[in-house]
Design an enzyme around this catalytic site. Structure first.
Site, PDB file in Angstrom:
ATOM      1  N   HIS A 150      42.095  93.696  15.909  1.00 19.18           N
ATOM      2  CA  HIS A 150      43.164  94.356  16.676  1.00 19.18           C
ATOM      3  C   HIS A 150      42.670  95.706  17.190  1.00 19.18           C
ATOM      4  O   HIS A 150      42.833  96.027  18.382  1.00 19.18           O
ATOM      5  CB  HIS A 150      44.385  94.524  15.764  1.00 19.18           C
ATOM      6  CG  HIS A 150      45.507  95.301  16.354  1.00 19.18           C
ATOM      7  ND1 HIS A 150      46.658  94.723  16.848  1.00 19.18           N
ATOM      8  CD2 HIS A 150      45.673  96.643  16.538  1.00 19.18           C
ATOM      9  CE1 HIS A 150      47.466  95.660  17.295  1.00 19.18           C
ATOM     10  NE2 HIS A 150      46.892  96.839  17.114  1.00 19.18           N
ATOM     11  N   GLU A 151      42.071  96.497  16.307  1.00 17.63           N
ATOM     12  CA  GLU A 151      41.615  97.832  16.714  1.00 17.63           C
ATOM     13  C   GLU A 151      40.465  97.759  17.710  1.00 17.63           C
ATOM     14  O   GLU A 151      40.402  98.558  18.659  1.00 17.63           O
ATOM     15  CB  GLU A 151      41.200  98.639  15.482  1.00 17.63           C
ATOM     16  CG  GLU A 151      42.318  98.900  14.492  1.00 17.63           C
ATOM     17  CD  GLU A 151      43.546  99.520  15.127  1.00 17.63           C
ATOM     18  OE1 GLU A 151      43.407 100.271  16.104  1.00 17.63           O
ATOM     19  OE2 GLU A 151      44.663  99.255  14.655  1.00 17.63           O
TER      20      GLU A 151
ATOM     21  N   HIS B 248      41.747  97.213  21.128  1.00 23.77           N
ATOM     22  CA  HIS B 248      42.155  98.485  21.739  1.00 23.77           C
ATOM     23  C   HIS B 248      40.955  99.183  22.368  1.00 23.77           C
ATOM     24  O   HIS B 248      41.041  99.730  23.469  1.00 23.77           O
ATOM     25  CB  HIS B 248      42.782  99.407  20.687  1.00 23.77           C
ATOM     26  CG  HIS B 248      44.202  99.087  20.346  1.00 23.77           C
ATOM     27  ND1 HIS B 248      45.166  98.840  21.306  1.00 23.77           N
ATOM     28  CD2 HIS B 248      44.842  99.017  19.157  1.00 23.77           C
ATOM     29  CE1 HIS B 248      46.327  98.610  20.711  1.00 23.77           C
ATOM     30  NE2 HIS B 248      46.158  98.703  19.409  1.00 23.77           N
TER      31      HIS B 248
ATOM     32  N   GLU C 121      50.235  96.906  22.147  1.00 24.53           N
ATOM     33  CA  GLU C 121      50.169  96.335  20.803  1.00 24.53           C
ATOM     34  C   GLU C 121      50.189  94.809  20.869  1.00 24.53           C
ATOM     35  O   GLU C 121      49.452  94.138  20.139  1.00 24.53           O
ATOM     36  CB  GLU C 121      51.329  96.846  19.950  1.00 24.53           C
ATOM     37  CG  GLU C 121      51.239  98.322  19.588  1.00 24.53           C
ATOM     38  CD  GLU C 121      49.973  98.669  18.844  1.00 24.53           C
ATOM     39  OE1 GLU C 121      49.536  97.877  17.976  1.00 24.53           O
ATOM     40  OE2 GLU C 121      49.379  99.732  19.150  1.00 24.53           O
TER      41      GLU C 121
END
Length: 285
Positions: free
Chosen positions: A126-127, A130, A200
């Site tokens: 997930h990070e 980003h 997100e």
């Protein structure tokens, strides 16, 4: 996300027009705000890590964490970011940096103790999404004129006669600039919150595709949500700052305001989106 940024662009176009019409005084203040914003752009990552007491760790200090990030970076074709750990019971993670080459991924000791290796991999995916999407710089640029609008509003209230039109209409022009700046700030703030929620969803999807296991991220989010209830309030208050938008999970465990004011989508919607994606991935397997 594109629609939200388009609406932000319209708001900022109005603000620019009003500043130009208001004369040299308003433009001078905007230029000062732009300089301050530039400083923020190049120092925000360091400030964020410092505010949480995070420190960079080497592969020798955190071999498992580095191994997961190494593997994910190869799969995502990303340069390896710096890796940091923050000593706090709050289970969370975030990524900062203007570009993939200058990024830092940070995990708290709380999340490292809480999650299994597979769940931690999903969180790090997930990070890294980003980082891949350049979310930090996108949000920073998107908030540029919102920061200027807020700065002008504050300066206007502090120094009422700061706008110099060199004519008798300086009073009304000053009032118009303050009112427009305040309105632009309020609406752009709401749109930025919406943009934050969309990013997100995009990062959740990126993690699921990168790891091939949406269920691991669902499990991680549920564990974080359950553990957040037991985190000391002082730790949550310390984390509830401008950095909150960059966490994988919001520090506040209870939503006291409508979703319009939230930086993250509701947990139920994130899980539903991941479940739909898992069904799609299984259907194509």
């Amino acid at each position: 996300m594109l629609l939200t940024m388009f609406l932000l662009g319209l708001l900022y176009a109005v603000l620019i027009g009003v500043l130009i019409a208001a004369g040299a005084g308003a433009i001078t203040i905007a230029l000062i705000a732009a300089v301050l914003f530039g400083v923020q752009l190049f120092t925000s990552d360091k400030i964020a890590l410092f505010s949480l007491g995070a420190r960079e760790v080497s592969p020798q200090e955190a071999p498992e964490l580095h191994a997961i990030i190494d593997r994910l970076c190869v799969q995502a074709n990303l340069p390896k970011p710096r890796v940091a750990i923050a000593e706090t019971a709050m289970p969370n993670a975030f990524a900062v940096g203007r570009s993939p080459k200058s990024a830092t991924v940070c995990c708290t000791t709380g999340i490292l103790a809480l999650l299994s290796p597979g769940e931690l991999e999903a969180v790090l995916g997930h990070e890294l999404t980003h980082v891949q999407n350049r979310d930090v710089v996108v949000m920073t640029i998107a908030s540029f004129f919102a920061s200027i609008a807020a700065f002008i509003t504050q300066v206007g209230f502090w120094f009422g006669g700061a706008f110099d039109n060199r004519d008798q209409n300086s009073g009304p022009a000053f009032i118009v600039v303050i009112l427009v700046s305040a309105v632009v700030y309020v609406f752009s703030w709401l749109l930025l919150q919406a943009l934050s929620r969309y990013r997100e969803f995009a990062a959740d999807r990126g993690s699921a595709i990168l790891t091939g296991r949406p269920s691991a991220l669902i499990s991680a989010l549920l564990k974080i949500d359950g553990s957040m209830q037991h985190v000391p309030k002082q730790d949550l208050r310390a984390a509830s700052s401008e950095l909150a938008a960059f966490y994988i999970f919001p520090p506040k465990t209870k939503e006291t305001l409508t979703g319009l004011f939230s930086t993250h989508p509701p947990l139920e919607k994130r899980i539903a989106a991941l479940q739909r994606l898992e069904a799609q991935l299984q259907g194509t397997a």
